[in-house]
Write a protein that holds these residues in place. Structure first.
Motif, mmCIF file in Angstrom:
data_model
loop_
_atom_site.group_PDB
_atom_site.id
_atom_site.type_symbol
_atom_site.label_atom_id
_atom_site.label_comp_id
_atom_site.label_asym_id
_atom_site.label_seq_id
_atom_site.Cartn_x
_atom_site.Cartn_y
_atom_site.Cartn_z
ATOM 1 N N CYS A 21 0.858 -1.175 0.000
ATOM 2 C CA CYS A 21 0.000 0.000 0.000
ATOM 3 C C CYS A 21 0.898 1.230 0.000
ATOM 4 C CB CYS A 21 -0.916 0.013 1.226
ATOM 5 S SG CYS A 21 -1.894 1.539 1.352
ATOM 6 N N LEU A 22 0.650 2.141 -0.938
ATOM 7 C CA LEU A 22 1.476 3.335 -1.054
ATOM 8 C C LEU A 22 1.179 4.355 0.036
ATOM 9 C CD1 LEU A 22 1.381 3.776 -4.921
ATOM 10 C CD2 LEU A 22 3.168 2.739 -3.533
ATOM 11 N N GLN A 23 0.079 4.158 0.772
ATOM 12 C CA GLN A 23 -0.286 5.109 1.822
ATOM 13 C C GLN A 23 0.193 4.656 3.200
ATOM 14 O OE1 GLN A 23 -4.181 6.781 1.440
ATOM 15 N NE2 GLN A 23 -4.370 7.188 3.612
ATOM 16 N N CYS A 24 -0.111 3.401 3.577
ATOM 17 C CA CYS A 24 0.237 2.942 4.930
ATOM 18 C C CYS A 24 1.362 1.910 4.967
ATOM 19 C CB CYS A 24 -1.004 2.386 5.633
ATOM 20 S SG CYS A 24 -1.560 0.778 5.022
ATOM 21 N N GLY A 25 1.736 1.341 3.807
ATOM 22 C CA GLY A 25 2.840 0.391 3.760
ATOM 23 C C GLY A 25 2.462 -1.057 4.005
ATOM 24 N N LYS A 26 1.166 -1.358 4.121
ATOM 25 C CA LYS A 26 0.716 -2.734 4.352
ATOM 26 C C LYS A 26 1.124 -3.610 3.171
ATOM 27 C CE LYS A 26 -3.391 -5.534 5.106
ATOM 28 N NZ LYS A 26 -4.820 -5.525 5.390
ATOM 29 N N LEU A 27 1.602 -4.838 3.467
ATOM 30 C CA LEU A 27 1.975 -5.792 2.436
ATOM 31 C C LEU A 27 0.907 -6.859 2.292
ATOM 32 C CD1 LEU A 27 5.740 -6.332 3.272
ATOM 33 C CD2 LEU A 27 4.747 -4.838 1.539
ATOM 34 N N VAL A 28 0.606 -7.217 1.042
ATOM 35 C CA VAL A 28 -0.379 -8.247 0.733
ATOM 36 C C VAL A 28 0.210 -9.138 -0.354
ATOM 37 C CG1 VAL A 28 -2.672 -8.677 -0.233
ATOM 38 C CG2 VAL A 28 -2.325 -6.754 1.295
ATOM 39 N N THR A 29 0.084 -10.457 -0.196
ATOM 40 C CA THR A 29 0.504 -11.404 -1.219
ATOM 41 C C THR A 29 -0.757 -12.014 -1.815
ATOM 42 O OG1 THR A 29 2.525 -11.860 -0.001
ATOM 43 C CG2 THR A 29 1.897 -13.449 -1.683
ATOM 44 N N SER A 30 -0.892 -11.908 -3.152
ATOM 45 C CA SER A 30 -2.133 -12.323 -3.789
ATOM 46 C C SER A 30 -1.892 -12.727 -5.238
ATOM 47 C CB SER A 30 -3.128 -11.155 -3.734
ATOM 48 O OG SER A 30 -4.316 -11.469 -4.403
ATOM 49 N N PHE A 31 -2.797 -13.557 -5.786
ATOM 50 C CA PHE A 31 -2.744 -13.931 -7.195
ATOM 51 C C PHE A 31 -3.190 -12.773 -8.083
ATOM 52 C CE2 PHE A 31 -3.212 -18.223 -5.323
ATOM 53 C CZ PHE A 31 -2.099 -18.820 -5.894
ATOM 54 N N GLY A 41 -5.736 3.640 0.618
ATOM 55 C CA GLY A 41 -4.606 3.798 -0.305
ATOM 56 C C GLY A 41 -4.649 2.783 -1.432
ATOM 57 N N GLU A 42 -3.799 2.999 -2.441
ATOM 58 C CA GLU A 42 -3.704 2.099 -3.580
ATOM 59 C C GLU A 42 -2.490 1.195 -3.426
ATOM 60 O OE1 GLU A 42 -3.951 3.959 -7.367
ATOM 61 O OE2 GLU A 42 -5.465 5.375 -6.692
ATOM 62 N N PHE A 43 -2.592 -0.022 -3.958
ATOM 63 C CA PHE A 43 -1.498 -0.983 -3.893
ATOM 64 C C PHE A 43 -0.615 -0.872 -5.125
ATOM 65 C CE2 PHE A 43 -4.353 -3.094 -0.873
ATOM 66 C CZ PHE A 43 -3.465 -3.456 0.116
ATOM 67 N N GLN A 44 0.689 -1.069 -4.908
ATOM 68 C CA GLN A 44 1.675 -1.106 -5.986
ATOM 69 C C GLN A 44 2.331 -2.478 -5.944
ATOM 70 O OE1 GLN A 44 2.745 1.197 -8.339
ATOM 71 N NE2 GLN A 44 4.191 -0.299 -9.082
ATOM 72 N N ASN A 45 2.456 -3.112 -7.107
ATOM 73 C CA ASN A 45 3.124 -4.406 -7.211
ATOM 74 C C ASN A 45 4.611 -4.194 -6.993
ATOM 75 O OD1 ASN A 45 4.331 -6.810 -8.075
ATOM 76 N ND2 ASN A 45 2.714 -7.200 -9.536
ATOM 77 N N TRP A 46 5.213 -4.957 -6.060
ATOM 78 C CA TRP A 46 6.634 -4.837 -5.780
ATOM 79 C C TRP A 46 7.473 -5.204 -6.996
ATOM 80 C CZ3 TRP A 46 8.767 -6.814 -0.489
ATOM 81 C CH2 TRP A 46 8.453 -5.891 0.495
ATOM 82 N N GLY A 47 6.915 -5.998 -7.895
ATOM 83 C CA GLY A 47 7.658 -6.429 -9.072
ATOM 84 C C GLY A 47 7.739 -5.371 -10.153
ATOM 85 N N LYS A 48 7.097 -4.229 -9.959
ATOM 86 C CA LYS A 48 7.105 -3.157 -10.961
ATOM 87 C C LYS A 48 7.719 -1.905 -10.382
ATOM 88 C CE LYS A 48 3.356 -5.024 -13.516
ATOM 89 N NZ LYS A 48 2.353 -4.801 -14.448
ATOM 90 N N SER A 49 8.419 -1.197 -11.228
ATOM 91 C CA SER A 49 9.093 0.039 -10.826
ATOM 92 C C SER A 49 8.090 1.165 -10.612
ATOM 93 C CB SER A 49 10.083 0.439 -11.910
ATOM 94 O OG SER A 49 10.632 1.699 -11.637
#
Length: 51
Positions: A21-31, A41-49
């Motif tokens: 999450c770009l706002q709070c930093g929460k990590l989520v692992t998902s398909f 907040g919005e999520f950013q894929n760690w695999g993308k710049s």
């Protein structure tokens, strides 16, 4: 990496990705890409710049 020792599942579309999450930093692992975080907040894929 030596030939024949690739981890093919790591880049497979059927493997899970980690999102932050770009706002709070929460990590989520998902398909699939999570829509929005509980904080709004919005999520950013760690695999993308971010660039």
């Amino acid at each position: 990496m030596p030939h024949g020792q690739d981890i093919e599942a790591a880049n497979s579309p059927d493997s899970k990705s980690t999102y932050e999450c770009l706002q709070c930093g929460k990590l989520v692992t998902s398909f699939t890409h999570p829509a929005t975080c509980e904080c709004g907040g919005e999520f950013q894929n760690w695999g993308k710049s971010l660039e």
